[in-house]
Write a protein that holds these residues in place. Structure first.
Motif, PDB file in Angstrom:
ATOM      1  N   ASP A 252       0.801  -1.217   0.138  1.00 18.25           N
ATOM      2  CA  ASP A 252       0.201  -0.035   0.040  1.00 18.25           C
ATOM      3  C   ASP A 252       0.828   1.157   0.198  1.00 18.25           C
ATOM      4  N   ALA A 253       2.018   1.253   0.160  1.00 11.63           N
ATOM      5  CA  ALA A 253       3.032   2.337   0.226  1.00 11.63           C
ATOM      6  C   ALA A 253       3.463   2.733  -1.057  1.00 11.63           C
ATOM      7  N   LEU A 254       3.053   1.877  -2.153  1.00 13.93           N
ATOM      8  CA  LEU A 254       3.268   2.405  -3.587  1.00 13.93           C
ATOM      9  C   LEU A 254       2.417   3.517  -3.998  1.00 13.93           C
ATOM     10  N   ALA A 255       2.738   4.790  -4.085  1.00 15.38           N
ATOM     11  CA  ALA A 255       1.938   5.938  -4.513  1.00 15.38           C
ATOM     12  C   ALA A 255       2.332   6.315  -5.698  1.00 15.38           C
ATOM     13  N   GLU A 256       3.351   6.532  -5.880  1.00 11.00           N
ATOM     14  CA  GLU A 256       4.193   7.091  -7.186  1.00 11.00           C
ATOM     15  C   GLU A 256       4.637   6.119  -8.087  1.00 11.00           C
ATOM     16  N   PRO A 257       4.929   6.222  -9.270  1.00 11.02           N
ATOM     17  CA  PRO A 257       5.693   5.298 -10.359  1.00 11.02           C
ATOM     18  C   PRO A 257       7.001   4.646  -9.772  1.00 11.02           C
ATOM     19  N   ALA A 258       7.260   3.642  -9.683  1.00  7.69           N
ATOM     20  CA  ALA A 258       8.411   3.140  -8.903  1.00  7.69           C
ATOM     21  C   ALA A 258       9.282   2.548 -10.059  1.00  7.69           C
ATOM     22  N   GLN A 259      10.490   2.988 -10.086  1.00  9.92           N
ATOM     23  CA  GLN A 259      11.671   2.462 -10.984  1.00  9.92           C
ATOM     24  C   GLN A 259      12.338   1.200 -10.516  1.00  9.92           C
ATOM     25  N   LEU A 260      12.048  -0.002 -11.002  1.00  7.88           N
ATOM     26  CA  LEU A 260      12.620  -1.282 -10.498  1.00  7.88           C
ATOM     27  C   LEU A 260      13.664  -1.627 -11.387  1.00  7.88           C
ATOM     28  N   LYS A 261      14.913  -2.023 -10.737  1.00  8.45           N
ATOM     29  CA  LYS A 261      16.092  -2.299 -11.703  1.00  8.45           C
ATOM     30  C   LYS A 261      16.329  -3.867 -11.304  1.00  8.45           C
ATOM     31  N   ILE A 262      16.749  -4.606 -12.216  1.00 10.62           N
ATOM     32  CA  ILE A 262      16.860  -6.212 -11.829  1.00 10.62           C
ATOM     33  C   ILE A 262      18.351  -6.441 -12.669  1.00 10.62           C
ATOM     34  N   ALA A 263      19.185  -6.870 -11.906  1.00 13.17           N
ATOM     35  CA  ALA A 263      20.471  -7.034 -12.621  1.00 13.17           C
ATOM     36  C   ALA A 263      20.470  -8.276 -12.828  1.00 13.17           C
ATOM     37  N   ALA A 264      20.999  -8.823 -14.003  1.00 11.25           N
ATOM     38  CA  ALA A 264      21.069 -10.040 -14.822  1.00 11.25           C
ATOM     39  C   ALA A 264      22.152 -10.557 -15.510  1.00 11.25           C
ATOM     40  N   ALA A 265      22.315 -11.638 -15.595  1.00 14.75           N
ATOM     41  CA  ALA A 265      23.632 -12.358 -15.812  1.00 14.75           C
ATOM     42  C   ALA A 265      23.949 -12.107 -17.452  1.00 14.75           C
ATOM     43  N   GLY A 266      25.176 -11.727 -17.740  1.00 16.49           N
ATOM     44  CA  GLY A 266      25.364 -11.241 -19.136  1.00 16.49           C
ATOM     45  C   GLY A 266      24.721  -9.909 -19.760  1.00 16.49           C
ATOM     46  N   ARG A 267      24.135  -9.203 -18.902  1.00 15.52           N
ATOM     47  CA  ARG A 267      23.791  -7.927 -18.955  1.00 15.52           C
ATOM     48  C   ARG A 267      24.714  -6.994 -18.237  1.00 15.52           C
TER      49      ARG A 267
END
Length: 290
Positions: A252-267
């Motif tokens: 419920d704390a998500l009020a504004e758009p959130a930028q999620l970053k996912i580290a991935a192998a080979g990137r």
């Protein structure tokens, strides 16, 4: 015939209202662009009401108790009434699957219902979503469920629309509609989720895409050696699944758009996804989140 007419009108509406036909359709914003006042309040028996100009409209009243997905469909249905120049209409049954066998639906309702599907699921958006989701594999029910989450539509409605688009083999729509969303969520997570919660699968193809989610929804990172570089406010680790991929829950704390970053192998750079809370609307249109 209703689908042929509604499909053509939806293309015109996308053009006139400035809708990007390759992605998620912001239907509430479209109502405002079309000059329709939007309101939402709890209603025990109605999905929505369209008020025609002769009845002090144009305006739309939506049931605030509906889920975000159902409310989006209702908003598109009422927009269809407006764009077709229909009379004032109160809608208490917008799902053909719930209709009594043999009951007749007025022609105006058929057009508005067909319009909702074509407006929320433009062919280019469907094709782009399936290209990201299937990645060269054969289309299956889980893919359709994931597409529905991308488009903000119901699983059953998405199956029906794929059939109208002639993207399914004969008989597939009937058999796939017998599969429940709960079973598909269980297949994706390995766990039972409370009713109303959805699952959003993030892959490398999700890079720079938007995820429209709501409180309690689960985000699964299907990325090689995935790890979250940081957790934005409103997203927390979810441990309710036996699957091995990292998972997050929308809070419920998500009020504004959130930028999620996912580290991935080979990137060399992380997979970046914008998570937007898609809560049911309440009150008048000025306070509805986009």
């Amino acid at each position: 015939m209703a689908h042929r007419i509604a499909g053509m009108r939806a293309v015109q509406a996308h053009r006139d209202l400035g809708i990007d036909r390759t992605r998620y359709v912001p239907v509430h914003r479209a109502l405002g662009t079309a000059g329709v006042l939007g309101m939402a309040r709890p209603m025990p028996r109605l999905f929505g009401v369209y008020f025609a100009p002769l009845d002090n409209g144009p305006a739309v009243l939506l049931n605030a108790n509906l889920s975000a997905i159902t409310q989006r469909h209702t908003a598109a249905h009422e927009l269809g009434h407006h764009l077709f120049g229909h009379h004032t209409a109160a809608d208490d049954d917008l799902d053909p699957a719930l209709r009594r066998a043999g009951a007749k639906w007025p022609e105006e309702e058929k057009l508005a219902e067909a319009f909702a599907a074509w407006f929320l699921m433009p062919r280019p958006a469907v094709q782009a979503g399936l290209l990201r989701i299937c990645r060269g594999t054969s289309l299956g029910p889980e893919h359709v469920y994931r597409l529905a989450q991308e488009l903000g539509t119901s699983y059953a409605g998405t199956v029906r629309h794929l059939d109208h688009l002639r993207m399914l083999a004969p008989g597939q729509a009937g058999s796939w509609q017998k599969i429940t969303p709960a079973a598909l969520r269980r297949s994706l997570t390995g766990a039972e989720l409370p009713a109303g919660r959805q699952v959003h699968v993030l892959t490398e193809a999700s890079h720079q895409q938007q995820v429209h989610a709501d409180v309690g929804d689960v985000l699964l990172a299907h990325v090689p050696a995935a790890s979250f570089t940081a957790l934005p406010t409103g997203l927390s680790c979810w441990h309710g699944t036996p699957v091995t991929c990292p998972a997050l829950e929308v809070t419920d704390a998500l009020a504004e758009p959130a930028q999620l970053k996912i580290a991935a192998a080979g990137r060399t750079a992380p997979v970046e996804v914008t998570v937007i809370r898609e809560s049911p609307r309440h009150g008048i249109d000025q306070v509805w989140p986009d």
